[in-house]
Design an enzyme around this catalytic site. Structure first.
Site, mmCIF file in Angstrom:
data_model
loop_
_atom_site.group_PDB
_atom_site.id
_atom_site.type_symbol
_atom_site.label_atom_id
_atom_site.label_comp_id
_atom_site.label_asym_id
_atom_site.label_seq_id
_atom_site.Cartn_x
_atom_site.Cartn_y
_atom_site.Cartn_z
ATOM 1 C CD GLU A 22 -10.919 67.246 -48.503
ATOM 2 O OE1 GLU A 22 -11.399 68.084 -48.923
ATOM 3 O OE2 GLU A 22 -10.662 65.983 -49.028
ATOM 4 C CB ILE A 32 -11.536 51.974 -6.171
ATOM 5 C CG1 ILE A 32 -12.042 53.147 -7.099
ATOM 6 C CG2 ILE A 32 -10.717 51.085 -7.107
ATOM 7 C CD1 ILE A 32 -10.848 53.613 -8.017
ATOM 8 C CE LYS A 54 -13.120 58.157 -7.542
ATOM 9 N NZ LYS A 54 -14.341 58.659 -8.053
HETATM 10 S S1 IVH Z 1 -10.722 52.471 -11.821
HETATM 11 C C1 IVH Z 1 -11.249 48.240 -10.565
HETATM 12 N N1 IVH Z 1 -9.890 54.685 -12.617
HETATM 13 O O1 IVH Z 1 -14.222 56.254 -9.962
HETATM 14 C C2 IVH Z 1 -11.171 49.823 -10.428
HETATM 15 N N2 IVH Z 1 -11.844 54.539 -11.868
HETATM 16 O O2 IVH Z 1 -15.033 53.566 -7.732
HETATM 17 C C3 IVH Z 1 -12.180 50.369 -11.108
HETATM 18 N N3 IVH Z 1 -13.215 56.701 -12.048
HETATM 19 O O3 IVH Z 1 -17.272 55.015 -10.816
HETATM 20 C C4 IVH Z 1 -11.887 51.869 -11.488
HETATM 21 N N4 IVH Z 1 -11.490 57.857 -12.659
HETATM 22 O O4 IVH Z 1 -15.743 55.559 -12.796
HETATM 23 C C5 IVH Z 1 -10.859 53.910 -12.057
HETATM 24 N N5 IVH Z 1 -8.709 56.539 -13.292
HETATM 25 C C6 IVH Z 1 -9.760 56.016 -12.752
HETATM 26 C C7 IVH Z 1 -11.199 56.821 -12.689
HETATM 27 C C8 IVH Z 1 -12.171 55.952 -12.065
HETATM 28 C C9 IVH Z 1 -12.743 58.012 -12.292
HETATM 29 C C10 IVH Z 1 -14.283 56.477 -11.280
HETATM 30 C C11 IVH Z 1 -15.163 55.161 -11.881
HETATM 31 C C12 IVH Z 1 -15.972 54.687 -10.912
HETATM 32 C C13 IVH Z 1 -15.288 55.235 -9.493
HETATM 33 C C14 IVH Z 1 -14.610 54.153 -8.849
#
Ligand code: IVH
Length: 711
Positions: free
Chosen positions: A50, A98, A136
């Site tokens: 559908e 982070i 993460k």
């Molecule tokens: S927050 C300012 N939350 O981890 C905060 N990052 O260095 C920015 N990542 O490459 C990131 N899961 O792609 C955040 N739940 C999550 C995440 C996450 C994976 C990765 C992100 C970045 C690295 C952080």
């Protein structure tokens, strides 16, 4: 609910009255709403066909009237243009990374909490700080830019300041809305959503399988596969790589009042139709079950069951006001931290490649590794599966390899880190004789596995062989289960099947946790098992491809053990249902002198079975149910399944486990299930127990009646 209205809204009839414009936009709304249910909520409302029908109608409409086409149309996910490179995109708000806390159990959370409290100037008796805790994800960060609710650009993180424009590929990700979901609020002028593009483990496995089938390169892990797909220049290829997405934050925002906490922000993103992971919580402080420590522990236990890879959890101060107060150090926010789990992949060196012999005789090449801590344990060996996998991965001694251990699965070498070998290292070859017992190693045509032909003689196969021999359907040695077999073999009491019958009470009773009484019981069970039948004995030997049914056929056909051991391939092929593979396996088994010796020794130990003269051609075909296949299903009133089976087989019939067009009768009792239904649908005659007895009696009468003489 506005959402249901969207599905229920009557489409304007495709008549002259309704404008095409309305029709196109109604179709788009419906398709967006259904795609959200399908990809994000995993709860489709309509069948795929559908959806396709609506999609095709919209596509036809847009083709005929290109002025109706919009950038957010669901038909615009895959555009055919192959790129010659990616355009740089300067991020309106830098994409930060982070800080990572080291992966000691609880302390990561506590160290972070203590730092946050200190920086906020909180006293010891101040209430706990509220955190948003989430996963993460192990993929790659993407910035999605929505202008007035329409996806206008998707960019990778790049160096944080400048990324690459991957809009074309990101549009192919079904979970990413091309248009934000309407839910009563005007779409913001600009809403940049940040999150992770990743690949589910099952999608990854399927993709690799497909790549392998097409003789194309396989991917090392889901993360690499996802990254490769996002940076794929041909969007048609990208569209075939199954990607998923989770939103976890914001970039540039204009014309929207951002919720006061991170947890509410994620709720709001979900309401706009963006996928947000369900495994998240609001934690009070670090300690205890309600704190970050509890979340870290719970997710750690859940990690292996998740359908995608994570490399840790992320803690964020929940209140935006506090986040702002904490601010940033260089490129990292002070209000967020990643708390990692032990890595599931590590680099190490291959010191040797050994062969392990499994319970069925399968030879597995195993890489002996320089010890490495991966997936929470120290790994020193990793499987290379078989010769072909090993060659495909081009692993050689001395190479630096990636070792993966995800969950309880056996550690595996996923690939070699490209780099030059300093000296010539010969390619690995499979041994021609078993490293454990010296028997011939064979690989059957069409199979990838090499096997030791040693059978009972091979130490590595012994435990399993003993268990097979002792099972109820073979020699039926009561009480000889896996624990006891382990004990007997490990203590060196039993090395071969005949040695089972040579154990004395003193030695047995001397085993750990073995009471006199149990030792006596075992000896009694062994004694009882000596009165065997030829089919049970033959099955018990554990010859590859010789199951219960084949053992019975062989026993019936040859009547005597010696005739079976000496039968040529041609003679074996005369047995009903014995084909070249089975015949070859039997011949190979008895070509090994030690297997013949095992039979002799068992006989010498007192194992006996009744024998009879071999069947002649006419004997076997005159058995009343010769050539007939029956299937048993459900519970018969007075016959057990085994009894019914024996009656049929004694009459020359065959009992099969599944119903097909070739089934002659299905015998059904109480609570017969799908086999009965299948028989009915195929028109196979169905009998009850009385019917079976009648059939047997009639068959016997028929067989006894003299053949009508030909004129
Ligand atoms: S927050 C300012 N939350 O981890 C905060 N990052 O260095 C920015 N990542 O490459 C990131 N899961 O792609 C955040 N739940 C999550 C995440 C996450 C994976 C990765 C992100 C970045 C690295 C952080």
């Amino acid at each position: 609910m506005p959402q249901t209205d969207m599905f229920d809204a009557d489409l304007p009839a495709d008549s002259e009255l309704a404008s095409r414009q309305d029709r196109a936009s109604a179709l788009r709304e419906q398709l967006h709403a259904h795609a959200h249910r399908y990809y994000v909520l995993d709860d489709p409302l309509i069948p795929d066909a559908e959806y396709d029908r609506l999609f095709n109608e919209l596509q036809a409409l847009e083709r005929a009237h290109p002025e109706l086409l919009t950038a957010d149309s669901p038909t615009q996910r895959v555009l055919g243009k192959v790129l010659d490179g990616f355009t740089p995109v300067r991020h309106a708000v830098p994409m930060l990374s982070i800080r990572t806390e080291t992966d000691t159990e609880a302390s990561g959370a506590e160290v972070f909490d203590a730092r946050v409290r200190r920086e906020l100037g909180l006293l010891d008796d101040a209430p706990p700080v509220e955190y948003a805790a989430e996963l993460k994800f192990d993929g790659l960060a993407i910035n999605l830019r929505y202008e007035h609710g329409v996806l206008t650009q998707a960019a990778t993180r790049g160096d944080g300041e400048t990324g690459e424009d991957v809009t074309q590929n990101i549009r192919t990700v079904g979970q990413i809305p091309l248009k934000l979901k309407a839910h009563g609020i005007d779409a913001p002028k600009v809403l940049e959503v940040r999150g992770e593009v990743y690949m589910r483990r099952d999608d990854f496995d399927r993709l690799n399988e497909r790549q392998r089938e097409h003789g194309e390169k396989t991917f090392v892990n889901p993360r690499n596969a996802a990254a490769g797909a996002v940076r794929q220049l041909d969007p048609a290829i990208a569209a075939k790589r199954p990607l998923s997405f989770f939103a976890y934050g914001l970039g540039d925002v204009q014309g929207w009042e951002v919720p006061p906490t991170h947890s509410e922000l994620l709720d709001a993103l979900a309401a706009w139709g963006l996928p947000v992971c369900e495994h998240r919580t609001v934690a009070q402080g670090a300690s205890g079950d309600g704190g970050l420590v509890g979340f870290h522990r719970r997710i750690g236990a859940l990690r292996d069951q998740l359908p995608f890879d994570i490399d840790g959890v992320v803690y964020k101060v929940n209140r935006r006001a506090l986040q702002e107060e904490l601010g940033f150090v260089t490129r990292e926010p002070r209000w967020a931290v990643a708390h990692k789990y032990p890595a599931q992949e590590q680099l190490t060196q291959v010191e040797a490649i050994d062969i392990q012999v499994g319970r069925t005789g399968k030879l597995t090449p195993v890489a002996r590794l320089k010890p490495v801590f991966v997936g929470g344990v120290t790994v020193t060996n990793a499987t290379l599966h078989n010769l072909f996998e090993l060659r495909r991965k081009r692993v050689r001694v001395g190479d630096t390899v990636i070792v993966r251990r995800a969950g309880d699965v056996i550690p595996e070498v996923v690939g070699v880190v490209a780099g030059e070998r300093l000296s010539y290292v010969p390619n690995f070859a499979m041994p021609t004789s078993c490293p454990v017992c010296g028997s011939d190693v064979v690989r059957e045509r069409g199979e990838v596995d090499h096997r030791c032909t040693g059978g009972l003689y091979c130490a590595a196969q012994r435990k399993q062989a003993l268990l097979h021999f002792a099972q109820r359907r073979a020699m039926d040695i009561e009480g000889l289960g896996d624990k006891l077999v382990d004990q007997l073999v490990d203590a060196g009491l039993v090395r071969t099947l005949p040695e089972l019958y040579k154990m004395g009470l003193t030695k047995l009773a001397a085993l750990d946790r073995m009471a006199d009484k149990s030792a006596q019981n075992l000896l009694a069970a062994l004694e009882k098992s000596k009165a065997a039948t030829l089919p049970r004995f033959l099955f018990g030997l554990g010859i590859r491809h010789v199951g219960e049914a084949t053992a019975k056929d062989l026993a019936r056909h040859f009547g005597q053990m010696d005739r079976i051991m000496d039968a040529s391939i041609e003679q074996l092929l005369e047995v009903r249902d014995v084909g070249p593979v089975v015949a070859h396996s039997i011949r190979t088994f008895f070509d090994q002198p030690h297997n013949r010796e095992v039979v002799e020794q068992l006989r010498a130990a007192g194992v006996t079975w009744p024998e009879h003269e071999p069947l002649t051609e006419s004997d076997s075909s005159t058995l009343p149910l010769a050539g007939k296949t029956l299937v048993l299903t459900g519970t018969l009133p007075s016959l057990s399944r085994d009894e019914a089976k024996a009656m049929i087989e004694n009459a020359g019939g065959k009992v099969s486990g599944s119903v097909s067009k070739k089934t002659h009768y299905v015998v059904a009792g109480e609570e017969a299930g799908s086999k009965l239904e299948k028989a009915q649908s195929l028109g196979v005659p169905i009998l009850d127990e009385a019917g079976l007895r009648e059939l047997l009696a009639a068959a016997v009468a028929d067989a006894a009646a003299p053949e009508p003489e030909s004129p």
